[in-house]
Design a protein around this motif. Sequence first.
Motif, PDB file in Angstrom:
ATOM      1  N   ARG A  37       0.827  -1.206   0.000  1.00 20.39           N
ATOM      2  CA  ARG A  37       0.000   0.000   0.000  1.00 20.39           C
ATOM      3  C   ARG A  37       0.863   1.259   0.000  1.00 20.39           C
ATOM      4  N   ILE A  38       1.922   1.279   0.808  1.00 21.28           N
ATOM      5  CA  ILE A  38       2.820   2.438   0.849  1.00 21.28           C
ATOM      6  C   ILE A  38       3.547   2.612  -0.488  1.00 21.28           C
ATOM      7  N   THR A  39       3.934   1.517  -1.108  1.00 19.65           N
ATOM      8  CA  THR A  39       4.647   1.597  -2.384  1.00 19.65           C
ATOM      9  C   THR A  39       3.773   2.242  -3.452  1.00 19.65           C
ATOM     10  N   LEU A  40       2.499   1.836  -3.497  1.00 15.97           N
ATOM     11  CA  LEU A  40       1.574   2.442  -4.470  1.00 15.97           C
ATOM     12  C   LEU A  40       1.364   3.934  -4.167  1.00 15.97           C
ATOM     13  N   GLN A  41       1.255   4.253  -2.887  1.00 16.34           N
ATOM     14  CA  GLN A  41       1.050   5.653  -2.508  1.00 16.34           C
ATOM     15  C   GLN A  41       2.263   6.507  -2.862  1.00 16.34           C
ATOM     16  N   LEU A  42       3.457   5.970  -2.662  1.00 16.64           N
ATOM     17  CA  LEU A  42       4.667   6.717  -2.998  1.00 16.64           C
ATOM     18  C   LEU A  42       4.763   6.974  -4.497  1.00 16.64           C
ATOM     19  N   GLU A  43       4.350   6.012  -5.277  1.00 16.35           N
ATOM     20  CA  GLU A  43       4.385   6.208  -6.734  1.00 16.35           C
ATOM     21  C   GLU A  43       3.417   7.307  -7.156  1.00 16.35           C
ATOM     22  N   LYS A  44       2.246   7.320  -6.529  1.00 20.19           N
ATOM     23  CA  LYS A  44       1.278   8.368  -6.865  1.00 20.19           C
ATOM     24  C   LYS A  44       1.808   9.744  -6.459  1.00 20.19           C
ATOM     25  N   GLU A  45       2.443   9.835  -5.269  1.00 21.21           N
ATOM     26  CA  GLU A  45       2.966  11.123  -4.810  1.00 21.21           C
ATOM     27  C   GLU A  45       4.120  11.600  -5.683  1.00 21.21           C
ATOM     28  N   ARG A  46       4.905  10.664  -6.173  1.00 24.21           N
ATOM     29  CA  ARG A  46       5.996  11.068  -7.068  1.00 24.21           C
ATOM     30  C   ARG A  46       5.445  11.670  -8.359  1.00 24.21           C
ATOM     31  N   LEU A  47       4.419  11.050  -8.912  1.00 24.08           N
ATOM     32  CA  LEU A  47       3.799  11.600 -10.119  1.00 24.08           C
ATOM     33  C   LEU A  47       3.139  12.956  -9.833  1.00 24.08           C
ATOM     34  N   LEU A  48       2.537  13.079  -8.631  1.00 28.18           N
ATOM     35  CA  LEU A  48       1.891  14.341  -8.271  1.00 28.18           C
ATOM     36  C   LEU A  48       2.927  15.457  -8.104  1.00 28.18           C
ATOM     37  N   ALA A  49       4.076  15.136  -7.486  1.00 32.77           N
ATOM     38  CA  ALA A  49       5.135  16.137  -7.332  1.00 32.77           C
ATOM     39  C   ALA A  49       5.662  16.580  -8.694  1.00 32.77           C
ATOM     40  N   LYS A  50       5.754  15.659  -9.607  1.00 33.07           N
ATOM     41  CA  LYS A  50       6.200  15.999 -10.957  1.00 33.07           C
ATOM     42  C   LYS A  50       5.217  16.947 -11.640  1.00 33.07           C
ATOM     43  N   GLN A  51       3.938  16.693 -11.410  1.00 33.90           N
ATOM     44  CA  GLN A  51       2.934  17.559 -11.998  1.00 33.90           C
ATOM     45  C   GLN A  51       2.937  18.940 -11.353  1.00 33.90           C
ATOM     46  N   LEU A  52       3.169  18.995 -10.035  1.00 38.53           N
ATOM     47  CA  LEU A  52       3.228  20.278  -9.343  1.00 38.53           C
ATOM     48  C   LEU A  52       4.406  21.119  -9.848  1.00 38.53           C
ATOM     49  N   LEU A  53       5.528  20.484 -10.133  1.00 37.27           N
ATOM     50  CA  LEU A  53       6.671  21.219 -10.679  1.00 37.27           C
ATOM     51  C   LEU A  53       6.356  21.791 -12.049  1.00 37.27           C
ATOM     52  N   ASP A  55       3.467  22.719 -12.987  1.00 33.79           N
ATOM     53  CA  ASP A  55       2.527  23.828 -12.777  1.00 33.79           C
ATOM     54  C   ASP A  55       3.172  25.018 -12.074  1.00 33.79           C
ATOM     55  N   GLY A  56       4.444  24.913 -11.709  1.00 41.21           N
ATOM     56  CA  GLY A  56       5.133  26.007 -11.050  1.00 41.21           C
ATOM     57  C   GLY A  56       4.904  26.091  -9.569  1.00 41.21           C
ATOM     58  N   ARG A  57       4.354  25.063  -8.992  1.00 41.28           N
ATOM     59  CA  ARG A  57       4.099  25.042  -7.550  1.00 41.28           C
ATOM     60  C   ARG A  57       5.234  24.268  -6.872  1.00 41.28           C
ATOM     61  N   LYS A  58       6.383  24.883  -6.849  1.00 42.73           N
ATOM     62  CA  LYS A  58       7.600  24.236  -6.371  1.00 42.73           C
ATOM     63  C   LYS A  58       7.524  23.929  -4.881  1.00 42.73           C
ATOM     64  N   GLU A  59       7.024  24.878  -4.054  1.00 42.44           N
ATOM     65  CA  GLU A  59       6.973  24.672  -2.605  1.00 42.44           C
ATOM     66  C   GLU A  59       6.049  23.497  -2.252  1.00 42.44           C
ATOM     67  N   LYS A  60       4.929  23.394  -2.965  1.00 43.61           N
ATOM     68  CA  LYS A  60       4.001  22.275  -2.728  1.00 43.61           C
ATOM     69  C   LYS A  60       4.649  20.956  -3.116  1.00 43.61           C
ATOM     70  N   ALA A  61       5.366  20.990  -4.234  1.00 40.98           N
ATOM     71  CA  ALA A  61       6.058  19.778  -4.668  1.00 40.98           C
ATOM     72  C   ALA A  61       7.156  19.395  -3.689  1.00 40.98           C
ATOM     73  N   LEU A  62       7.869  20.382  -3.121  1.00 46.23           N
ATOM     74  CA  LEU A  62       8.929  20.103  -2.166  1.00 46.23           C
ATOM     75  C   LEU A  62       8.371  19.485  -0.883  1.00 46.23           C
ATOM     76  N   LEU A  64       5.671  17.761  -0.660  1.00 45.05           N
ATOM     77  CA  LEU A  64       5.219  16.407  -0.984  1.00 45.05           C
ATOM     78  C   LEU A  64       6.401  15.425  -1.048  1.00 45.05           C
ATOM     79  N   LEU A  65       7.522  15.905  -1.558  1.00 50.14           N
ATOM     80  CA  LEU A  65       8.704  15.048  -1.644  1.00 50.14           C
ATOM     81  C   LEU A  65       9.286  14.747  -0.257  1.00 50.14           C
ATOM     82  N   LYS A  66       9.198  15.731   0.681  1.00 47.47           N
ATOM     83  CA  LYS A  66       9.646  15.476   2.051  1.00 47.47           C
ATOM     84  C   LYS A  66       8.793  14.380   2.712  1.00 47.47           C
ATOM     85  N   LYS A  67       7.496  14.443   2.458  1.00 45.44           N
ATOM     86  CA  LYS A  67       6.605  13.420   2.989  1.00 45.44           C
ATOM     87  C   LYS A  67       6.948  12.047   2.391  1.00 45.44           C
TER      88      LYS A  67
END
Length: 207
Positions: A37-53, A55-62, A64-67
């Motif tokens: 379950r954690i592995t699937l969640q991490l993959e989704k968050e990685r894709l989300l951080a990529k999308q945030l970058l 969109d120019g939302r660097k702080e939000k992506a950062l 998310l990557l810390k989490k």
Amino acid sequence: MGNVFGRKSRPSRVTEQDKAVLQLKQQRDKLKQYQRRITLQLEKERLLAKQLLKDGRKEKALLLLKKKRYQDQLLDKTENQISNLERMVQDIEFMQIEMKVVEGLKVGNDCLKSMHEIMSIEDVERILDETQESIEYQRQIDEMLAGALTEEDEDAVLAELEAITQGEDVALPEVPTEPIPEVSDAAKAEPERREAKNKPNREMLAA
């Protein structure tokens, strides 16, 4: 109804070691489910951080990557715990095998002891002596038989054995084909005449 309530329950074949192994395996399986379950969640968050970058939302992506980094550390700990559980299961199962081996050795040792009680060293020595005596007796008989036969007899026996081995018929004496001569009536009556002639002499000697 009385038989139902009065029936004794059979003793369970499940040991405490079996229960411990089962619990460890259940905990291991739960950790593996959490890991997936954690592995699937991490993959989704990685894709989300990529999308945030993008969109120019660097702080939000950062953030998310810390989490994600923290969850990666939890994932490593989970992997270590799974390895510890599996190793413990293997140790218990191997110990169960060793216990069965020891029990088998004990049964075998008891069996050997009972067999040694049935047959002592003296019995074995006596049987060996009797066997040796039988072999010596048979050897003496063979020597006597061998001494009673001439060299010609030995050759004849070997020839007969060779013929039997090869499936050949052993030569036997020929049966005479000429008819046996018949005894005449005069020859048959001769013993009776001799008996009648000698009878008066025996009577006189008796008188």
